[in-house]
Design a protein around this motif. Sequence first.
Motif, mmCIF file in Angstrom:
data_model
loop_
_atom_site.group_PDB
_atom_site.id
_atom_site.type_symbol
_atom_site.label_atom_id
_atom_site.label_comp_id
_atom_site.label_asym_id
_atom_site.label_seq_id
_atom_site.Cartn_x
_atom_site.Cartn_y
_atom_site.Cartn_z
ATOM 1 N N LYS A 2 0.858 -1.179 0.000
ATOM 2 C CA LYS A 2 0.000 0.000 0.000
ATOM 3 C C LYS A 2 0.896 1.231 0.000
ATOM 4 C CE LYS A 2 -2.733 -2.395 3.338
ATOM 5 N NZ LYS A 2 -3.212 -2.323 4.682
ATOM 6 N N TYR A 3 0.271 2.406 -0.108
ATOM 7 C CA TYR A 3 1.044 3.641 -0.022
ATOM 8 C C TYR A 3 0.248 4.702 0.732
ATOM 9 C CZ TYR A 3 -1.854 5.517 -3.782
ATOM 10 O OH TYR A 3 -2.908 5.950 -4.539
ATOM 11 N N ARG A 4 0.996 5.638 1.299
ATOM 12 C CA ARG A 4 0.428 6.815 1.957
ATOM 13 C C ARG A 4 1.307 7.997 1.587
ATOM 14 N NH1 ARG A 4 0.475 6.595 8.175
ATOM 15 N NH2 ARG A 4 2.562 6.868 7.495
ATOM 16 N N PHE A 5 0.707 9.169 1.519
ATOM 17 C CA PHE A 5 1.458 10.391 1.254
ATOM 18 C C PHE A 5 1.549 11.219 2.532
ATOM 19 C CE2 PHE A 5 -0.361 10.585 -3.343
ATOM 20 C CZ PHE A 5 0.546 9.622 -3.754
ATOM 21 N N SER A 6 2.724 11.762 2.788
ATOM 22 C CA SER A 6 2.838 12.760 3.850
ATOM 23 C C SER A 6 2.223 14.060 3.335
ATOM 24 C CB SER A 6 4.306 12.989 4.229
ATOM 25 O OG SER A 6 4.978 13.662 3.173
ATOM 26 N N GLU A 7 1.901 14.956 4.236
ATOM 27 C CA GLU A 7 1.347 16.248 3.838
ATOM 28 C C GLU A 7 2.343 16.998 2.951
ATOM 29 O OE1 GLU A 7 -0.067 20.285 6.067
ATOM 30 O OE2 GLU A 7 -0.642 18.379 6.995
ATOM 31 N N ASN A 8 3.608 16.927 3.307
ATOM 32 C CA ASN A 8 4.669 17.568 2.527
ATOM 33 C C ASN A 8 4.707 17.006 1.107
ATOM 34 O OD1 ASN A 8 7.211 19.219 2.336
ATOM 35 N ND2 ASN A 8 8.084 17.184 2.018
ATOM 36 N N LYS A 58 14.596 11.879 -15.382
ATOM 37 C CA LYS A 58 16.003 12.188 -15.122
ATOM 38 C C LYS A 58 16.195 13.379 -14.189
ATOM 39 C CE LYS A 58 16.963 15.106 -19.112
ATOM 40 N NZ LYS A 58 17.873 15.352 -20.199
ATOM 41 N N ASN A 59 15.176 14.207 -14.017
ATOM 42 C CA ASN A 59 15.307 15.400 -13.186
ATOM 43 C C ASN A 59 14.531 15.374 -11.872
ATOM 44 O OD1 ASN A 59 16.917 16.842 -15.120
ATOM 45 N ND2 ASN A 59 15.047 17.109 -16.317
ATOM 46 N N ILE A 60 13.595 14.462 -11.716
ATOM 47 C CA ILE A 60 12.721 14.455 -10.536
ATOM 48 C C ILE A 60 12.878 13.140 -9.778
ATOM 49 C CG2 ILE A 60 10.339 14.666 -9.702
ATOM 50 C CD1 ILE A 60 11.361 17.180 -11.143
ATOM 51 N N ARG A 61 13.009 13.257 -8.454
ATOM 52 C CA ARG A 61 13.119 12.089 -7.585
ATOM 53 C C ARG A 61 12.029 12.142 -6.522
ATOM 54 N NH1 ARG A 61 16.184 11.710 -11.173
ATOM 55 N NH2 ARG A 61 18.298 10.930 -11.185
ATOM 56 N N PHE A 62 11.621 10.956 -6.084
ATOM 57 C CA PHE A 62 10.730 10.904 -4.925
ATOM 58 C C PHE A 62 11.368 10.047 -3.850
ATOM 59 C CE2 PHE A 62 9.105 7.529 -7.663
ATOM 60 C CZ PHE A 62 8.734 6.504 -6.807
ATOM 61 N N TYR A 63 11.011 10.361 -2.626
ATOM 62 C CA TYR A 63 11.642 9.754 -1.451
ATOM 63 C C TYR A 63 10.570 9.105 -0.596
ATOM 64 C CZ TYR A 63 15.377 12.692 -3.132
ATOM 65 O OH TYR A 63 16.322 13.275 -3.937
ATOM 66 N N PHE A 64 10.892 7.935 -0.073
ATOM 67 C CA PHE A 64 9.897 7.178 0.686
ATOM 68 C C PHE A 64 10.550 6.302 1.730
ATOM 69 C CE2 PHE A 64 11.128 4.734 -3.021
ATOM 70 C CZ PHE A 64 11.237 3.429 -2.573
ATOM 71 N N GLU A 69 4.015 -3.122 5.339
ATOM 72 C CA GLU A 69 3.454 -3.334 3.999
ATOM 73 C C GLU A 69 3.044 -2.027 3.325
ATOM 74 O OE1 GLU A 69 3.099 -6.348 2.316
ATOM 75 O OE2 GLU A 69 4.431 -7.047 3.911
ATOM 76 N N THR A 70 3.598 -0.911 3.803
ATOM 77 C CA THR A 70 3.202 0.400 3.288
ATOM 78 C C THR A 70 4.419 1.220 2.887
ATOM 79 O OG1 THR A 70 1.278 0.396 4.753
ATOM 80 C CG2 THR A 70 1.932 2.520 3.835
#
Length: 81
Positions: A2-8, A58-64, A69-70
């Motif tokens: 599963k996934y969740r997003f932080s407010e940021n 190539k220019n954008i990264r996401f961090y997690f 299980e999330t």
Amino acid sequence: MKYRFSENFTTNLESFPVAMQKKFWKQLKFLLSDIRHSSLRAKKYNEIDNIWQARVDKNIRFYFKIQGETYLLIDIRKHPK
């Protein structure tokens, strides 16, 4: 998984153009099915805090973080070069 997003994360994602947001959603599908998908190039970014990095393009990264299980998505931003 599963996934969740932080407010940021949500705030930062919304600041990108719609085309980039669509690229992100495509990459998220790859992450949910296989963290080793070649286009993600996912890797441990910060071992101590258990933060991972993956690419949107190539220019954008996401961090997690992986929490059981999330995937907790904490940031998305331009990759510093």
